[in-house]
Design a protein around this motif. Structure first.
Motif, PDB file in Angstrom:
ATOM      1  N   ASP A 181       0.818  -1.213   0.000  1.00 30.26           N
ATOM      2  CA  ASP A 181       0.000   0.000   0.000  1.00 30.26           C
ATOM      3  C   ASP A 181       0.854   1.266   0.000  1.00 30.26           C
ATOM      4  O   ASP A 181       0.595   2.209  -0.761  1.00 30.26           O
ATOM      5  N   HIS A 182       1.888   1.306   0.830  1.00 27.67           N
ATOM      6  CA  HIS A 182       2.700   2.522   0.965  1.00 27.67           C
ATOM      7  C   HIS A 182       3.499   2.847  -0.292  1.00 27.67           C
ATOM      8  O   HIS A 182       3.885   3.988  -0.511  1.00 27.67           O
ATOM      9  N   ILE A 183       3.741   1.835  -1.132  1.00 25.46           N
ATOM     10  CA  ILE A 183       4.577   2.044  -2.325  1.00 25.46           C
ATOM     11  C   ILE A 183       3.843   2.858  -3.392  1.00 25.46           C
ATOM     12  O   ILE A 183       4.467   3.506  -4.232  1.00 25.46           O
ATOM     13  N   ALA A 184       2.518   2.863  -3.330  1.00 26.02           N
ATOM     14  CA  ALA A 184       1.745   3.639  -4.303  1.00 26.02           C
ATOM     15  C   ALA A 184       2.117   5.115  -4.265  1.00 26.02           C
ATOM     16  O   ALA A 184       1.972   5.826  -5.265  1.00 26.02           O
ATOM     17  N   HIS A 185       2.608   5.584  -3.122  1.00 22.73           N
ATOM     18  CA  HIS A 185       2.971   6.996  -2.967  1.00 22.73           C
ATOM     19  C   HIS A 185       4.451   7.250  -3.259  1.00 22.73           C
ATOM     20  O   HIS A 185       4.905   8.384  -3.155  1.00 22.73           O
ATOM     21  N   GLN A 186       5.174   6.207  -3.639  1.00 23.29           N
ATOM     22  CA  GLN A 186       6.608   6.347  -3.887  1.00 23.29           C
ATOM     23  C   GLN A 186       6.951   6.485  -5.374  1.00 23.29           C
ATOM     24  O   GLN A 186       8.102   6.733  -5.710  1.00 23.29           O
ATOM     25  N   VAL A 187       5.961   6.303  -6.242  1.00 21.10           N
ATOM     26  CA  VAL A 187       6.235   6.276  -7.682  1.00 21.10           C
ATOM     27  C   VAL A 187       5.299   7.224  -8.427  1.00 21.10           C
ATOM     28  O   VAL A 187       4.177   7.492  -7.993  1.00 21.10           O
ATOM     29  N   GLN A 188       5.782   7.706  -9.552  1.00 23.11           N
ATOM     30  CA  GLN A 188       4.976   8.506 -10.465  1.00 23.11           C
ATOM     31  C   GLN A 188       4.658   7.646 -11.681  1.00 23.11           C
ATOM     32  O   GLN A 188       5.567   7.107 -12.319  1.00 23.11           O
ATOM     33  N   THR A 189       3.382   7.492 -12.001  1.00 16.65           N
ATOM     34  CA  THR A 189       2.976   6.670 -13.137  1.00 16.65           C
ATOM     35  C   THR A 189       2.010   7.441 -14.032  1.00 16.65           C
ATOM     36  O   THR A 189       1.422   8.441 -13.622  1.00 16.65           O
ATOM     37  N   SER A 190       1.851   6.929 -15.237  1.00 15.51           N
ATOM     38  CA  SER A 190       0.942   7.562 -16.191  1.00 15.51           C
ATOM     39  C   SER A 190      -0.490   7.068 -16.032  1.00 15.51           C
ATOM     40  O   SER A 190      -1.403   7.584 -16.682  1.00 15.51           O
ATOM     41  N   VAL A 191      -0.691   6.046 -15.173  1.00 17.31           N
ATOM     42  CA  VAL A 191      -2.025   5.483 -14.947  1.00 17.31           C
ATOM     43  C   VAL A 191      -2.282   5.405 -13.442  1.00 17.31           C
ATOM     44  O   VAL A 191      -1.340   5.431 -12.644  1.00 17.31           O
ATOM     45  N   PRO A 192      -3.540   5.302 -13.042  1.00 21.10           N
ATOM     46  CA  PRO A 192      -3.846   5.203 -11.601  1.00 21.10           C
ATOM     47  C   PRO A 192      -3.284   3.917 -10.994  1.00 21.10           C
ATOM     48  O   PRO A 192      -3.182   2.887 -11.665  1.00 21.10           O
ATOM     49  N   ILE A 193      -2.944   3.988  -9.703  1.00 21.93           N
ATOM     50  CA  ILE A 193      -2.549   2.818  -8.931  1.00 21.93           C
ATOM     51  C   ILE A 193      -3.607   2.610  -7.852  1.00 21.93           C
ATOM     52  O   ILE A 193      -3.931   3.531  -7.101  1.00 21.93           O
ATOM     53  N   LEU A 194      -4.142   1.389  -7.786  1.00 20.75           N
ATOM     54  CA  LEU A 194      -5.142   1.066  -6.781  1.00 20.75           C
ATOM     55  C   LEU A 194      -4.541   0.157  -5.713  1.00 20.75           C
ATOM     56  O   LEU A 194      -3.790  -0.762  -6.027  1.00 20.75           O
ATOM     57  N   THR A 195      -4.874   0.434  -4.456  1.00 17.89           N
ATOM     58  CA  THR A 195      -4.479  -0.424  -3.348  1.00 17.89           C
ATOM     59  C   THR A 195      -5.734  -0.781  -2.553  1.00 17.89           C
ATOM     60  O   THR A 195      -6.746  -0.080  -2.616  1.00 17.89           O
TER      61      THR A 195
END
Length: 224
Positions: A181-195
């Motif tokens: 869950d915490h890794i979703a805030h560590q990366v920049q992506t071109s698409v949404p990340i769901l946790t």
């Protein structure tokens, strides 16, 4: 209100507790755990009678605690809910169904997993809801065990690498384990990340509030 949480690893504790604390701190959380379940699943490659028996023992304890609902937190065991739900009046929630329902709004879904048995459970749910959905899956088998050994930075780096590989070839990325869950805030992506944790908690709360709401119906009618 009480929610019973069924865990197969300690790594799910912090994410789900944090999500409940943020959304509904008044809810009492009851934890039931068997940390041998994941190793058993990895050795067998799937659900076995022994795994089902041990998992059922946890659910029985949770049901006897008079919890208002039971929430799983380990995605590899999601399919067991269909086996155990008919045995209990209390509602059992899969670990990730709220997150997966959000993902179904997208055409191409990417799964990132750190337990090799997880994609089977997630894909079966997605394809039951939407048979023609396009799913891409990346698994780094067993790296969840790095967290048990305190090698958090190595774990996070390997998950970030999988996210980068998936970015651009799907419309949404799912982080399958609560421990990511915490890794979703560590990366920049071109698409949404769901946790899963916050979506899971929101669904639990919605269910509990509906269950507590008084039944509506005609009032003020008197027959004589």
């Amino acid at each position: 209100m009480k929610v019973a949480l069924i865990h197969a690893t300690t790594t799910a504790l912090k994410p789900i507790e944090k999500a409940f604390q943020k959304a509904a701190p008044e809810i009492e959380l009851l934890h039931f755990m068997d940390t041998n379940l994941l190793s058993m699943m990895e050795r067998s490659g799937g659900l076995t009678p022994e795994i089902i028996r041990r998992f059922s023992a946890l659910v029985n304890l949770a049901a006897e605690s008079e919890a208002n609902c039971i929430q799983l937190t380990c995605s590899a065991f999601n399919n067991i809910t269909s086996i155990l739900q008919p045995m209990h009046a209390v509602k059992l929630f899969r670990s990730d169904e709220a997150m997966l329902d959000e993902a179904l709004a997208y055409e191409r879904i990417g799964l990132i997993s750190t337990v090799k048995e997880t994609p089977v459970a997630l894909m079966s749910y997605l394809r039951e809801k939407k048979p023609d959905c396009n799913i891409e899956s990346l698994v780094d088998p067993g790296i969840i065990h790095l967290l048990f050994k305190g090698r958090n930075d190595e774990h996070d780096e390997r998950v970030r690498n999988m996210i980068q590989q998936m970015d651009g070839i799907v419309d949404v990325i799912i982080l399958s384990q609560y421990s990511m869950d915490h890794i979703a805030h560590q990366v920049q992506t071109s698409v949404p990340i769901l946790t899963a944790p916050q979506a899971t908690v929101n669904r639990c709360i919605s269910y509990l509030r509906k269950a507590q709401a008084p039944c509506s119906g005609p009032t003020g009618i008197r027959r004589v």
